[in-house]
Each structure stands twice: as structure tokens, then as C-alpha cells.
Scaffold this motif. Structure first.
Motif, PDB file in Angstrom:
ATOM      1  N   GLN A 227       5.480 -14.962  -7.703  1.00 48.74           N
ATOM      2  CA  GLN A 227       6.840 -14.402  -7.589  1.00 48.74           C
ATOM      3  C   GLN A 227       6.843 -13.193  -6.658  1.00 48.74           C
ATOM      4  N   ARG A 228       5.800 -12.375  -6.753  1.00 50.00           N
ATOM      5  CA  ARG A 228       5.719 -11.196  -5.869  1.00 50.00           C
ATOM      6  C   ARG A 228       5.553 -11.627  -4.409  1.00 50.00           C
ATOM      7  N   LEU A 229       4.790 -12.717  -4.188  1.00 45.15           N
ATOM      8  CA  LEU A 229       4.599 -13.197  -2.814  1.00 45.15           C
ATOM      9  C   LEU A 229       5.903 -13.761  -2.238  1.00 45.15           C
TER      10      LEU A 229
ATOM     11  N   THR B 192       9.626  10.285  -9.655  1.00 47.19           N
ATOM     12  CA  THR B 192       9.037   9.318 -10.590  1.00 47.19           C
ATOM     13  C   THR B 192      10.139   8.388 -11.099  1.00 47.19           C
ATOM     14  N   SER B 193       9.923   7.086 -10.915  1.00 45.17           N
ATOM     15  CA  SER B 193      10.929   6.082 -11.270  1.00 45.17           C
ATOM     16  C   SER B 193      10.863   5.713 -12.747  1.00 45.17           C
ATOM     17  N   MET B 194      11.946   5.110 -13.196  1.00 41.54           N
ATOM     18  CA  MET B 194      11.961   4.506 -14.535  1.00 41.54           C
ATOM     19  C   MET B 194      11.694   3.016 -14.364  1.00 41.54           C
TER      20      MET B 194
ATOM     21  N   ASP C 173       3.049   7.931 -13.313  1.00 39.31           N
ATOM     22  CA  ASP C 173       3.241   6.767 -12.433  1.00 39.31           C
ATOM     23  C   ASP C 173       4.676   6.260 -12.541  1.00 39.31           C
ATOM     24  N   TYR C 174       5.174   6.189 -13.725  1.00 38.33           N
ATOM     25  CA  TYR C 174       6.551   5.781 -14.030  1.00 38.33           C
ATOM     26  C   TYR C 174       6.951   6.426 -15.350  1.00 38.33           C
ATOM     27  N   PHE C 175       8.257   6.409 -15.617  1.00 36.19           N
ATOM     28  CA  PHE C 175       8.734   6.608 -16.981  1.00 36.19           C
ATOM     29  C   PHE C 175       8.910   5.200 -17.522  1.00 36.19           C
TER      30      PHE C 175
ATOM     31  N   LEU D  62      20.185   6.984  -9.305  1.00 36.46           N
ATOM     32  CA  LEU D  62      20.603   7.026  -7.893  1.00 36.46           C
ATOM     33  C   LEU D  62      20.700   5.598  -7.364  1.00 36.46           C
ATOM     34  N   GLU D  63      19.763   4.751  -7.788  1.00 36.25           N
ATOM     35  CA  GLU D  63      19.735   3.333  -7.425  1.00 36.25           C
ATOM     36  C   GLU D  63      18.907   2.629  -8.466  1.00 36.25           C
ATOM     37  N   TYR D  64      19.052   1.310  -8.539  1.00 37.43           N
ATOM     38  CA  TYR D  64      18.153   0.538  -9.397  1.00 37.43           C
ATOM     39  C   TYR D  64      18.142  -0.902  -8.903  1.00 37.43           C
TER      40      TYR D  64
ATOM     41  N   TYR E  82      13.314  -4.064 -14.577  1.00 33.50           N
ATOM     42  CA  TYR E  82      14.157  -3.063 -13.915  1.00 33.50           C
ATOM     43  C   TYR E  82      13.298  -1.934 -13.370  1.00 33.50           C
ATOM     44  N   TYR E  83      13.737  -1.404 -12.227  1.00 32.68           N
ATOM     45  CA  TYR E  83      13.131  -0.206 -11.644  1.00 32.68           C
ATOM     46  C   TYR E  83      14.286   0.664 -11.152  1.00 32.68           C
ATOM     47  N   GLY E  84      14.217   1.972 -11.360  1.00 33.81           N
ATOM     48  CA  GLY E  84      15.314   2.823 -10.892  1.00 33.81           C
ATOM     49  C   GLY E  84      14.900   4.270 -10.700  1.00 33.81           C
ATOM     50  N   THR E  85      15.713   4.974  -9.912  1.00 34.20           N
ATOM     51  CA  THR E  85      15.423   6.381  -9.575  1.00 34.20           C
ATOM     52  C   THR E  85      16.360   7.309 -10.346  1.00 34.20           C
TER      53      THR E  85
ATOM     54  N   GLY F 171       0.799  -1.239   0.000  1.00 39.37           N
ATOM     55  CA  GLY F 171       0.000   0.000   0.000  1.00 39.37           C
ATOM     56  C   GLY F 171       0.822   1.274   0.000  1.00 39.37           C
ATOM     57  N   LYS F 172       2.067   1.193  -0.483  1.00 41.00           N
ATOM     58  CA  LYS F 172       2.928   2.386  -0.506  1.00 41.00           C
ATOM     59  C   LYS F 172       2.293   3.485  -1.367  1.00 41.00           C
ATOM     60  N   GLY F 173       1.756   3.077  -2.512  1.00 42.94           N
ATOM     61  CA  GLY F 173       1.163   4.043  -3.441  1.00 42.94           C
ATOM     62  C   GLY F 173      -0.066   4.722  -2.839  1.00 42.94           C
TER      63      GLY F 173
ATOM     64  N   GLU G  10       9.632   5.902  -3.511  1.00 43.84           N
ATOM     65  CA  GLU G  10       8.804   4.738  -3.180  1.00 43.84           C
ATOM     66  C   GLU G  10       9.453   3.549  -3.873  1.00 43.84           C
ATOM     67  N   ILE G  11      10.284   2.803  -3.141  1.00 47.48           N
ATOM     68  CA  ILE G  11      11.136   1.800  -3.794  1.00 47.48           C
ATOM     69  C   ILE G  11      11.191   0.489  -2.995  1.00 47.48           C
ATOM     70  N   GLU G  12      11.645  -0.578  -3.681  1.00 46.33           N
ATOM     71  CA  GLU G  12      11.759  -1.877  -3.014  1.00 46.33           C
ATOM     72  C   GLU G  12      13.093  -1.954  -2.233  1.00 46.33           C
ATOM     73  N   VAL G  13      13.324  -3.069  -1.538  1.00 48.13           N
ATOM     74  CA  VAL G  13      14.419  -3.091  -0.551  1.00 48.13           C
ATOM     75  C   VAL G  13      15.847  -3.043  -1.115  1.00 48.13           C
TER      76      VAL G  13
ATOM     77  N   THR H  84      11.035  -0.930 -16.706  1.00 50.94           N
ATOM     78  CA  THR H  84      10.833  -1.660 -17.960  1.00 50.94           C
ATOM     79  C   THR H  84       9.523  -2.458 -17.891  1.00 50.94           C
ATOM     80  N   ARG H  85       8.820  -2.379 -16.747  1.00 51.87           N
ATOM     81  CA  ARG H  85       7.525  -3.077 -16.656  1.00 51.87           C
ATOM     82  C   ARG H  85       6.517  -2.387 -17.580  1.00 51.87           C
ATOM     83  N   LYS H  86       5.584  -3.184 -18.094  1.00 53.13           N
ATOM     84  CA  LYS H  86       4.518  -2.632 -18.955  1.00 53.13           C
ATOM     85  C   LYS H  86       3.526  -1.868 -18.075  1.00 53.13           C
ATOM     86  N   PRO H  87       2.952  -0.779 -18.582  1.00 50.71           N
ATOM     87  CA  PRO H  87       1.984  -0.028 -17.771  1.00 50.71           C
ATOM     88  C   PRO H  87       0.742  -0.860 -17.434  1.00 50.71           C
ATOM     89  N   ARG H  88       0.234  -0.682 -16.199  1.00 46.98           N
ATOM     90  CA  ARG H  88      -1.055  -1.304 -15.853  1.00 46.98           C
ATOM     91  C   ARG H  88      -2.150  -0.382 -16.381  1.00 46.98           C
ATOM     92  N   VAL H  89      -3.361  -0.926 -16.445  1.00 47.34           N
ATOM     93  CA  VAL H  89      -4.490  -0.107 -16.907  1.00 47.34           C
ATOM     94  C   VAL H  89      -4.578   1.135 -16.017  1.00 47.34           C
TER      95      VAL H  89
HETATM   96  P1  5GP Z   1       5.189  -2.289  -9.187  1.00 49.33           P
HETATM   97  O1  5GP Z   1       5.488  -3.164 -10.359  1.00 49.33           O
HETATM   98  O2  5GP Z   1       4.232  -2.959  -8.228  1.00 49.33           O
HETATM   99  O3  5GP Z   1       4.773  -0.896  -9.577  1.00 49.33           O
HETATM  100  O4  5GP Z   1       6.562  -2.122  -8.377  1.00 49.33           O
HETATM  101  C1  5GP Z   1       7.280  -3.246  -7.933  1.00 49.33           C
HETATM  102  C2  5GP Z   1       8.193  -2.829  -6.797  1.00 49.33           C
HETATM  103  O5  5GP Z   1       9.201  -1.951  -7.293  1.00 49.33           O
HETATM  104  C3  5GP Z   1       7.468  -2.062  -5.692  1.00 49.33           C
HETATM  105  O6  5GP Z   1       7.946  -2.549  -4.432  1.00 49.33           O
HETATM  106  C4  5GP Z   1       7.877  -0.632  -5.925  1.00 49.33           C
HETATM  107  O7  5GP Z   1       7.878   0.142  -4.743  1.00 49.33           O
HETATM  108  C5  5GP Z   1       9.298  -0.823  -6.425  1.00 49.33           C
HETATM  109  N1  5GP Z   1       9.828   0.337  -7.153  1.00 49.33           N
HETATM  110  C6  5GP Z   1       9.172   1.294  -7.821  1.00 49.33           C
HETATM  111  N2  5GP Z   1      10.029   2.201  -8.318  1.00 49.33           N
HETATM  112  C7  5GP Z   1      11.264   1.814  -7.933  1.00 49.33           C
HETATM  113  C8  5GP Z   1      12.592   2.342  -8.129  1.00 49.33           C
HETATM  114  O8  5GP Z   1      12.808   3.377  -8.735  1.00 49.33           O
HETATM  115  N3  5GP Z   1      13.603   1.641  -7.583  1.00 49.33           N
HETATM  116  C9  5GP Z   1      13.428   0.495  -6.886  1.00 49.33           C
HETATM  117  N4  5GP Z   1      14.503  -0.080  -6.379  1.00 49.33           N
HETATM  118  N5  5GP Z   1      12.212  -0.022  -6.676  1.00 49.33           N
HETATM  119  C10 5GP Z   1      11.146   0.618  -7.201  1.00 49.33           C
END
Ligand code: 5GP
Length: 192
Positions: free
Chosen positions: A147-149, A36-38, A52-54, A71-73, A80-83, A16-18, A101-104, A40-45
Motif C-alpha cells: 500500500q505504501r508503494l 510533532t504530528s498526531m 516522534d509523534y503524539f 493545521l492539516e490532516y 490519520y496523521y495531522g499537524t 528519507g525525510k526523517g 514533515e508531511i505527506e502530499v 493513529t498509527r501504532k508506534p514502531r519499535v
Molecule cells: P509514517 O507512518 O511512515 O511515520 O508516516 C507516513 C506518512 O505520513 C509519511 O509520508 C509522513 O511524512 C506523513 N506524515 C507524518 N506526519 C504527518 C502529518 O502531520 N500530516 C500529514 N499530512 N502527513 C504526515
């Protein structure tokens, strides 16, 4: 002008971060900007590129890594997800407190790079409830949900890496608690 604070909001996917972040959008007390993060995931509806993302390709993301633009990815469930670093720096230089708003894995990289960042980990009331929330999104196939679980179980073990833990039983209450933590942290920093 005082440089803005870097705030890491982390926790398992679906916690529930969002939703919590949406409560902050109405708050003026925090002087907050959202990074706003970057991905490679496809956009959700309903998700909007640049909001929401780049949304980008793997090639472009890997180029951004090589260029040192992030800054991180992290790789999370096949994407991939990154700031983007430049935007975070620009906002902080303007005095804004920047929320990531990022994962661990990413959260740990940021803490190494910016030890003064404020880190907050959000936990679900139970793992059953987390599963219910992930399934409730109805946006992913069963394989990805599994996989998410699995990832969530691993992420929950990283709690000790964070300064504060907040349980998201009710998102409004969790947002209020986080707001209090951020304001108190700023006050303590100012009185140092
Ligand atoms: P979702 O696919 O559900 O949008 O995001 C999957 C996970 O990636 C979530 O835990 C979300 O917080 C995390 N996430 C989103 N943006 C970033 C980012 O820029 N960097 C990292 N490390 N995680 C991110």
C-alpha cells in the motif's frame, strides 16, 4: 519580532525525510523547530510518544478535527496523521522557522491555507531504491508495504505542487541542499 517561516518537507513514505531532518537538528543556522504530528498509527519499535509523534486514538483524532485543532490532516494507509495548529503558531510567533514533515495531501492543504509556506519535495534516486528503503525498515507486513508503494507512485505525480525538488541520493548532501534553499529563501524574503 519577525514571524517564523513555515517549511513543508514532503515526499513519498520511505524517501528519507526523517533521516534528513536529523541532520537539521545539529544546525543552528536555520533557527528551526520541528512540529510533532498526531497519528493513529501504532508506534514502531524505538518511537517515543511526544517525540516522534503524539500517538492517539481515532476518536480523539476525529475530535481534534471537529475542534479545528489541526493545521492539516490526512488519512494515509489506514491511519490519520495531522499537524497540531496551536503549537505551530506558538513556535512561529516566537520567531522559529517551523518544519512540517508531511505527506502530499496535507502539504496541499497547508499551501492553500498558508500560501507563503516554503514547500520542498524529496524524491528517491529511483523507485527500486525507494522500495528497498521501505522494505529495509522491516517494521510492516507485506500488505502495508504494498500500500505504501502504491501510494508512493501516486505521490510522485504531485511533484508540480512544490516549489523545490531535491533528490535524496545521499541524506547528508540532500540536507545541505535543503539548508541552502531555506537560507536563500529567507534572504530573498528579507530583501523584498
Ligand atoms: P509514517 O507512518 O511512515 O511515520 O508516516 C507516513 C506518512 O505520513 C509519511 O509520508 C509522513 O511524512 C506523513 N506524515 C507524518 N506526519 C504527518 C502529518 O502531520 N500530516 C500529514 N499530512 N502527513 C504526515
Amino acid at each position: 519580532m519577525k514571524r517564523g517561516l513555515l517549511i513543508i518537507l514532503s515526499g513519498p513514505s520511505g524517501v528519507g525525510k526523517g533521516t534528513i531532518r536529523k541532520f537539521f537538528e545539529k544546525s543552528t543556522k536555520l533557527n528551526l523547530a520541528y512540529s510533532t504530528s498526531m497519528t493513529t498509527r501504532k508506534p514502531r519499535v524505538g518511537e517515543v510518544d511526544g517525540v516522534d509523534y503524539f500517538f492517539t486514538t481515532r476518536d480523539k483524532f476525529e475530535q481534534a478535527i471537529k475542534n479545528g485543532d489541526l493545521l492539516e490532516y490526512a488519512e494515509f494507509v489506514g491511519n490519520y496523521y495531522g499537524t497540531p495548529l496551536k503549537e505551530v503558531n506558538r513556535l512561529r510567533d516566537e520567531g522559529k522557522n517551523v518544519l512540517l514533515e508531511i505527506e502530499v495531501q496535507g502539504a496541499i492543504q497547508v499551501q492553500k491555507r498558508c500560501p507563503d509556506a516554503l514547500s520542498i519535495f524529496i524524491i528517491p534516486p529511483s523507485m527500486d531504491e525507494l522500495e528497498r528503503r521501505i522494505r529495509g525498515r522491516r517494521s510492516e507486513p507485506e500488505e502495508i508495504i504494498q500500500q505504501r508503494l502504491a501510494k508512493a507512485n501516486h505521490e510522485m505525480k504531485m511533484i508540480k505542487e512544490y516549489k523545490y525538488i531535491v533528490c535524496n541520493d545521499d541524506p547528508k548532501l540532500a540536507a545541505e541542499l535543503i539548508e541552502t534553499i531555506i537560507l536563500r529563501h529567507i534572504e530573498l524574503e528579507e530583501n523584498k
